[in-house]
Scaffold this motif. Structure first.
Motif: not given
Length: 81
Positions: A35-43
């Motif tokens: 349930f994380r966003t792509r930017p949260e996952i990427a960073t």
């Protein structure tokens, strides 16, 4: 000779290794596993521990909201049900 065992501090992560993004029309844009966003996952690995804890605190509400919308995809989506 040192008796100390080498260890590494692992970064706490909510990843469940179910990496499927809800990107379809009307989708949430969240990973359906964590349930994380792509930017949260990427960073994630570059976020401070405080920032990671803030995101982790939001995840139960995101999961509950996703549960209200119901599961998307699968056989019922193909049938148009």
């Amino acid at each position: 000779m040192s008796e100390e065992i080498w260890s590494r501090a692992e970064i706490e992560s909510p990843c469940k290794r179910i990496c499927v993004m809800d990107d379809g029309p009307g989708g949430s844009g969240l990973c359906l596993g964590c349930f994380r966003t792509r930017p949260e996952i990427a960073t994630w690995s570059r976020l401070t521990p405080e920032a990671r804890r803030a995101v982790m605190a939001e995840l139960p509400a995101r999961e509950a909201e996703a549960g209200k919308r119901g599961r998307r995809g699968g056989r019922s989506a193909r049938r148009g049900a």
